[in-house]
Design an enzyme around this catalytic site. Structure first.
Site, PDB file in Angstrom:
ATOM      1  N   TYR A   1       0.836  -1.186   0.000  1.00 32.72           N
ATOM      2  CA  TYR A   1       0.000   0.000   0.000  1.00 32.72           C
ATOM      3  C   TYR A   1       0.873   1.239   0.000  1.00 32.72           C
ATOM      4  O   TYR A   1       2.088   1.180   0.251  1.00 32.72           O
ATOM      5  CB  TYR A   1      -0.957   0.008   1.200  1.00 32.72           C
ATOM      6  CG  TYR A   1      -0.332   0.397   2.525  1.00 32.72           C
ATOM      7  CD1 TYR A   1      -0.419   1.705   3.017  1.00 32.72           C
ATOM      8  CD2 TYR A   1       0.345  -0.535   3.311  1.00 32.72           C
ATOM      9  CE1 TYR A   1       0.127   2.061   4.245  1.00 32.72           C
ATOM     10  CE2 TYR A   1       0.900  -0.188   4.541  1.00 32.72           C
ATOM     11  CZ  TYR A   1       0.789   1.120   5.001  1.00 32.72           C
ATOM     12  OH  TYR A   1       1.354   1.465   6.207  1.00 32.72           O
ATOM     13  N   CYS A   2       0.274   2.386  -0.288  1.00 29.57           N
ATOM     14  CA  CYS A   2       0.976   3.673  -0.225  1.00 29.57           C
ATOM     15  C   CYS A   2      -0.056   4.709   0.224  1.00 29.57           C
ATOM     16  O   CYS A   2      -0.792   4.459   1.173  1.00 29.57           O
ATOM     17  CB  CYS A   2       1.617   4.015  -1.568  1.00 29.57           C
ATOM     18  SG  CYS A   2       0.459   4.047  -2.958  1.00 29.57           S
ATOM     19  N   SER A   3      -0.123   5.846  -0.436  1.00 24.80           N
ATOM     20  CA  SER A   3      -1.137   6.838  -0.069  1.00 24.80           C
ATOM     21  C   SER A   3      -2.462   6.579  -0.772  1.00 24.80           C
ATOM     22  O   SER A   3      -3.525   6.616  -0.167  1.00 24.80           O
ATOM     23  CB  SER A   3      -0.651   8.256  -0.391  1.00 24.80           C
ATOM     24  OG  SER A   3       0.407   8.627   0.473  1.00 24.80           O
TER      25      SER A   3
ATOM     26  N   TRP B   1      -3.560   4.263   2.276  1.00 19.24           N
ATOM     27  CA  TRP B   1      -3.639   5.054   3.509  1.00 19.24           C
ATOM     28  C   TRP B   1      -4.739   6.107   3.447  1.00 19.24           C
ATOM     29  O   TRP B   1      -5.305   6.480   4.481  1.00 19.24           O
ATOM     30  CB  TRP B   1      -2.301   5.725   3.808  1.00 19.24           C
ATOM     31  CG  TRP B   1      -2.302   6.375   5.156  1.00 19.24           C
ATOM     32  CD1 TRP B   1      -2.385   7.707   5.446  1.00 19.24           C
ATOM     33  CD2 TRP B   1      -2.261   5.708   6.423  1.00 19.24           C
ATOM     34  NE1 TRP B   1      -2.402   7.910   6.809  1.00 19.24           N
ATOM     35  CE2 TRP B   1      -2.318   6.683   7.435  1.00 19.24           C
ATOM     36  CE3 TRP B   1      -2.173   4.356   6.795  1.00 19.24           C
ATOM     37  CZ2 TRP B   1      -2.295   6.372   8.783  1.00 19.24           C
ATOM     38  CZ3 TRP B   1      -2.151   4.044   8.150  1.00 19.24           C
ATOM     39  CH2 TRP B   1      -2.204   5.055   9.124  1.00 19.24           C
TER      40      TRP B   1
END
Length: 300
Positions: A247-249, A275
């Site tokens: 995952y990331c933003s 996120w």
């Protein structure tokens, strides 16, 4: 003999392998030199994942524009990916056919191209390659650029969703909160976001148990992937049967790490809204190292 070898190499690229059989001997990238040899062959489609205005200034001749932002439902709000039905329509208007060998590129760090790669992969396309080094590599290899937009015929493309490739917040919660250790979760954001010093969501920090692997660490200074050995070491030599969630933003940078782990033959899923969703759900636990307590917290 050289002509025969080139023909054999081109045939292998065109035939391809299914997305899941590639787990044994994955080769999901293509060099600019290799692309130049097959670009004019039937059923080879080149996709430019950059925004339309960048595409218009100059692109690989014959490339079709599929801006990475179109893979999101609404990038201004979250990272939710298009439904399979809407993805099908997007691929149809781009003129893609299920049997095409699709080569995707962008103009910078391959993150935009990786997002489109993931979108195709999760919808069952079997023959996809990422152009290593992107447009810069093409130009450096002596490739020309064009401002001409190719004619596109709407296709009858069909999709078949692979739920292992795309993960929801419920999937992540089940794997790392309800059943800790069921999967490895990797955070592709930079260190400041991971530490809770920055955030695009209402809360700061990271998902409990997540490992920090900033996306830039996958690449060399000149924008190419690090060696296989370096990448395996970067991810801690994850066993080939271990499930990984990235995952990331908003599910963009993590798409590149999805690609890398796919090439390493590791089962991986990309958390679509990342996120931006998890950090805005107060009922989900987070770890915020920048807080004085530095503990896992929830807001009931």
């Amino acid at each position: 003999m050289n002509i025969l070898l080139r023909l054999i190499a081109s045939l292998v690229l065109l035939l391809g392998l299914s997305a899941h059989s590639l787990a044994d001997t994955p080769e999901l990238r293509i060099s600019a030199a290799e692309l130049s040899k097959i670009i004019d062959q039937p059923k080879v489609v080149v996709i430019d994942a950059r925004p339309a205005e960048e595409y218009a200034k100059g692109h690989i001749p014959g490339a079709r524009n599929l801006p990475f932002k179109k893979t999101f439902q609404d990038l201004s709000k979250n990272g939710l990916v298009l439904s399979s039905e809407r993805a099908k329509l997007l691929f149809q208007v781009t003129g893609l056919k299920n049997e095409d060998l699709v080569v995707i590129y962008d103009g910078s760090n391959m993150v935009q191209a990786a997002r489109v790669f993931w979108m195709l992969d999760m919808n069952g396309h079997e023959k996809i390659r990422l152009l290593e080094g992107g447009l810069n590599a093409w130009v450096a290899e002596g490739g020309s650029l064009s401002q001409e937009t190719p004619a596109i015929k709407v296709s009858d493309y069909s999709t078949k969703i692979d739920h292992n490739a795309v993960k929801t917040w419920q999937d992540v919660k089940l794997a790392v909160v309800d059943h800790p250790g069921q999967a490895i979760i990797i955070d592709a954001r930079d260190g400041e976001h991971f530490a809770g010093l920055k955030s695009e969501a209402s809360r700061s920090g990271h998902i409990p148990g997540a490992r920090s692997v900033p996306v830039g660490k996958n690449l060399t200074a000149d924008g190419f992937f690090r060696s296989r050995e370096e990448l395996e070491a970067l991810y801690g030599n994850i066993p080939k049967d271990q499930q990984v969630l990235v995952y990331c933003s908003k599910g963009l940078a993590s798409s590149l790490e999805y690609f890398v782990l796919r090439e390493l033959g590791i089962p991986v899923g990309n958390y679509e809204s990342s996120w931006m969703e998890w950090g805005n759900k107060p009922e989900l636990p987070i770890v915020n190292p920048s807080a004085s307590s530095a503990t896992t917290t929830t807001n009931p």
